[in-house]
Design an enzyme around this catalytic site. Structure first.
Site, short mmCIF file in Angstrom:
data_model
loop_
_atom_site.label_atom_id
_atom_site.label_comp_id
_atom_site.label_asym_id
_atom_site.label_seq_id
_atom_site.Cartn_x
_atom_site.Cartn_y
_atom_site.Cartn_z
N LYS A 1 34.69 28.41 51.02
CA LYS A 1 34.71 27.44 49.92
C LYS A 1 35.51 28.06 48.78
CE LYS A 1 33.36 25.01 46.29
NZ LYS A 1 34.40 25.59 45.42
N GLU B 1 30.47 40.16 44.50
CA GLU B 1 31.48 40.88 43.68
C GLU B 1 31.58 40.11 42.39
OE1 GLU B 1 33.09 43.59 44.66
OE2 GLU B 1 32.19 43.54 46.65
N CYS C 1 39.34 40.64 37.46
CA CYS C 1 37.97 41.15 37.35
C CYS C 1 37.95 42.58 36.82
CB CYS C 1 37.28 41.08 38.71
SG CYS C 1 38.16 41.93 40.00
N GLU D 1 31.93 39.25 29.11
CA GLU D 1 33.24 39.13 29.76
C GLU D 1 33.94 37.87 29.26
OE1 GLU D 1 33.29 37.98 33.93
OE2 GLU D 1 34.89 39.43 34.30
P1 NAD Z 1 32.44 31.07 39.24
O1 NAD Z 1 31.21 31.82 39.57
O2 NAD Z 1 32.35 29.98 38.26
O3 NAD Z 1 33.04 30.41 40.56
C1 NAD Z 1 33.30 31.18 41.71
C2 NAD Z 1 33.11 30.31 42.93
O4 NAD Z 1 31.75 29.92 42.99
C3 NAD Z 1 33.93 29.01 42.92
O5 NAD Z 1 34.40 28.77 44.21
C4 NAD Z 1 32.91 27.97 42.52
O6 NAD Z 1 33.22 26.69 43.02
C5 NAD Z 1 31.66 28.51 43.19
N1 NAD Z 1 30.41 28.05 42.60
C6 NAD Z 1 30.17 27.67 41.31
N2 NAD Z 1 28.89 27.27 41.18
C7 NAD Z 1 28.30 27.41 42.38
C8 NAD Z 1 26.98 27.17 42.89
N3 NAD Z 1 26.01 26.69 42.11
N4 NAD Z 1 26.73 27.45 44.18
C9 NAD Z 1 27.69 27.96 44.99
N5 NAD Z 1 28.97 28.16 44.58
C10 NAD Z 1 29.26 27.90 43.29
O7 NAD Z 1 33.52 32.14 38.82
P2 NAD Z 1 35.06 31.88 38.45
O8 NAD Z 1 35.09 31.39 37.05
O9 NAD Z 1 35.74 31.10 39.50
O10 NAD Z 1 35.66 33.35 38.56
C11 NAD Z 1 35.63 34.23 37.51
C12 NAD Z 1 34.60 35.31 37.72
O11 NAD Z 1 34.85 36.00 38.93
C13 NAD Z 1 34.67 36.36 36.64
O12 NAD Z 1 33.37 36.72 36.24
C14 NAD Z 1 35.35 37.52 37.33
O13 NAD Z 1 35.11 38.78 36.78
C15 NAD Z 1 34.82 37.41 38.71
N6 NAD Z 1 35.68 38.12 39.66
C16 NAD Z 1 35.19 39.25 40.26
C17 NAD Z 1 36.00 39.97 41.15
C18 NAD Z 1 35.48 41.22 41.83
O14 NAD Z 1 36.08 41.66 42.80
N7 NAD Z 1 34.38 41.79 41.39
C19 NAD Z 1 37.29 39.52 41.43
C20 NAD Z 1 37.76 38.37 40.79
C21 NAD Z 1 36.94 37.67 39.91
#
Ligand code: NAD
Length: 494
Positions: A188, A264, A299, A398
């Site tokens: 997804k 992650e 990230c 963040e």
């Molecule tokens: P997000 O958590 O909003 O979304 C990530 C994914 O989760 C998306 O596909 C979204 O559709 C899905 N999602 C959202 N709500 C959900 C739910 N209730 N149930 C299941 N899935 C759901 O995060 P984002 O804004 O897309 O990404 C940014 C974040 O990701 C930042 O915090 C960043 O630091 C982190 N990030 C971490 C790494 C790492 O390797 N640690 C790498 C890249 C980004």
């Protein structure tokens, strides 16, 4: 060498409305769609299918059927390897198309995306393809009257949920080891970065991946993502994204089948500069890119600059000088160094951080504003904020945008204390010419990654993962394979 005219030809290619990729082909959902808005100009250029829970269940059922009949899970490793190597080749052959499509969707500067997205994804598939026939089980050193065999078996159906900042790279970090170990996957992607991953699924089929082994469901996290994470038939969830969503996944697991969840998550990574650093100007230049590339939507971005008090003014001025040379603009223009912010929501969130910084008495030393509004796109000036105190919002939360928070320290001990005063522990850096100090800092800073005299740049051979609330699993390297296998013991009486 990238060719601007080829990029310009691709930038307005029509992208047909996208369906769900299930069982090796395109399938309809229940008719609901989601506009795909390009952050380059704020205009919709195609639609995604909003998968309903029933669509997700259908994808999981296909993945399960593919797993159980062994079309992939019991395929000879050498044959699986050949298919994944072919996929790596196809990603490379289609690199520019994939990169431009992804940039239209998420706004990352193409200069970076071409390497970080298809470039890295191809390398990741190749790495795990080459590894998959070098993973052995074990024979336990038991009493000679029995034989204890430890088998490494695929876990079954893997659910993967990924964010929008580097969809192909992070997608490949999950898909390649999961597939290499013989699992089936339902992926997804994020609402604002699904297109290149849908195309990847098509390329995987073209490479020979059997139908049903890789399925992609698009749509809202709170609907499609939730349904996937609540599924009773998904064995393991792998996730990259925010801490808030990570927490929900753990709840979904508890409410469903106790599936393992590897998370992650985010970071607030300290970039620590000592006065004894060998080349302060180089440190300033690299530090600027360490936070501002991809508009800070990385990230591991070095979003907290901790600088020794005696060099604060000189060093911040140098970071500002290098930052001012960075061209922000159309991410598909090769002269651009910093592209667009992913979405209007994200941009507004970034600007909210600037407002609260001012309210908390911080100083906006550079930037702070939305720019290029006339394009309709979402662009923000790289921003440096000084006089940040350790309990201030910018020191703790963040942003995931182009905002650098600057704090000072007087001693090495204080630097470690400040660095660790965070719920996060993803990345960090230390700049010093003192080798002993560098080793003390590596030991003292609680983070999954400590750079020394550099920031950014890593490859698939080393693990990436966080400690504390930055997560509980590792992507990349051979260690990542552990997430995708179960250990099964055979205890044989001789
Ligand atoms: P997000 O958590 O909003 O979304 C990530 C994914 O989760 C998306 O596909 C979204 O559709 C899905 N999602 C959202 N709500 C959900 C739910 N209730 N149930 C299941 N899935 C759901 O995060 P984002 O804004 O897309 O990404 C940014 C974040 O990701 C930042 O915090 C960043 O630091 C982190 N990030 C971490 C790494 C790492 O390797 N640690 C790498 C890249 C980004």
């Amino acid at each position: 060498m990238l060719d601007q005219s080829k990029i310009d030809a691709l930038r307005s290619t029509r992208v047909p409305p996208r369906k769900l990729f299930i069982d090796g082909g395109w399938q309809d959902g229940n008719g609901e769609t989601l506009d795909v808005i390009s952050p380059i100009d704020g205009k919709a250029f195609t639609t995604l299918t909003r998968a309903a829970p029933a669509d997700v269940d259908r994808a999981v059922a296909c993945a399960r059927a593919a797993f159980e009949d062994g079309r992939w899970s019991r395929m000879a490793p050498a044959a699986r390897k050949k298919i994944l190597l072919r996929l790596a080749e196809l990603i490379e052959e289609n690199a520019l198309d994939l990169a431009v499509l992804g940039v239209r969707d998420n706004g990352t500067e193409l200069n970076m995306a071409i390497k970080a997205e298809p470039g890295s994804a191809a390398g990741t598939f190749r790495y795990y393809a080459e590894a998959l026939d070098k993973i052995y089980g074990e024979i336990a050193p038991t009493d000679p009257s029995v034989l204890g065999l430890v088998h490494k078996t695929p876990v079954g159906v893997v659910g993967a949920i990924v964010p929008w900042n580097f969809p192909l790279m992070i997608g490949a970090w999950k898909l390649a080891p999961a597939l290499a170990m013989g699992n089936s996957v339902v992926l997804k992607p994020a609402e604002t970065a699904s297109l290149s991953l849908l195309r990847l699924a098509e390329l995987a089929s073209e490479a020979g991946l059997p139908d049903g082994v890789l399925n992609v469901v698009t749509g809202q996290g709170s609907v499609a993502g939730e349904a996937l994470a609540l599924s009773m038939d998904v064995d393991v969830m792998v996730f990259t994204g925010s801490g808030a969503t990570g927490r929900r996944l753990l709840e979904y697991s508890a409410r469903s089948n106790l599936k393992r969840c590897y998370l992650e998550l985010g970071g607030k990574s300290p970039n620590i500069v000592f006065a004894d650093a060998h080349d302060l100007d180089e440190a300033a230049k690299v530090s600027a890119m360490g936070i501002f590339r991809n508009s800070g939507q990385v990230c591991v971005a070095g979003s907290r600059l901790l600088v020794e008090e005696s060099i604060h003014d000189e060093f911040v001025a140098a970071v500002a000088r290098h930052t001012e040379t960075l061209k922000v603009g159309d991410p598909l223009d090769l002269s651009t160094q910093i592209g667009a912010v992913n979405s209007l929501d994200q941009l507004e969130g970034n600007l909210g951080f600037i407002e609260s910084a001012v309210a908390e008495g911080n100083t906006i030393a550079l930037g702070g504003n939305r720019i290029l509004q006339e394009t309709g796109g979402y662009y923000m000036e790289p921003t440096i904020v000084t006089d940040v105190k350790t309990r201030d919002r910018l020191a703790q939360q963040e942003v995931f945008g182009p905002v650098l928070a600057v704090q000072t320290f007087k001693t090495e001990e204080e630097a470690v204390t400040l660095a660790n005063d965070s719920i996060y522990g993803l990345s960090s850096a230390v700049w010093t010419s003192n080798l002993s100090r560098a080793h003390r800092m590596i030991a003292g800073v609680r983070a999954g990654l400590v750079h020394v005299n550099t920031y950014g740049g890593a490859d698939v051979t080393v693990p990436l993962g966080g400690v504390k609330q930055s997560g509980n699993g590792h992507d990349k390297s051979l260690h990542a394979l552990d997430k995708y296998v179960d250990l099964k013991t055979a205890w044989i009486k001789l």
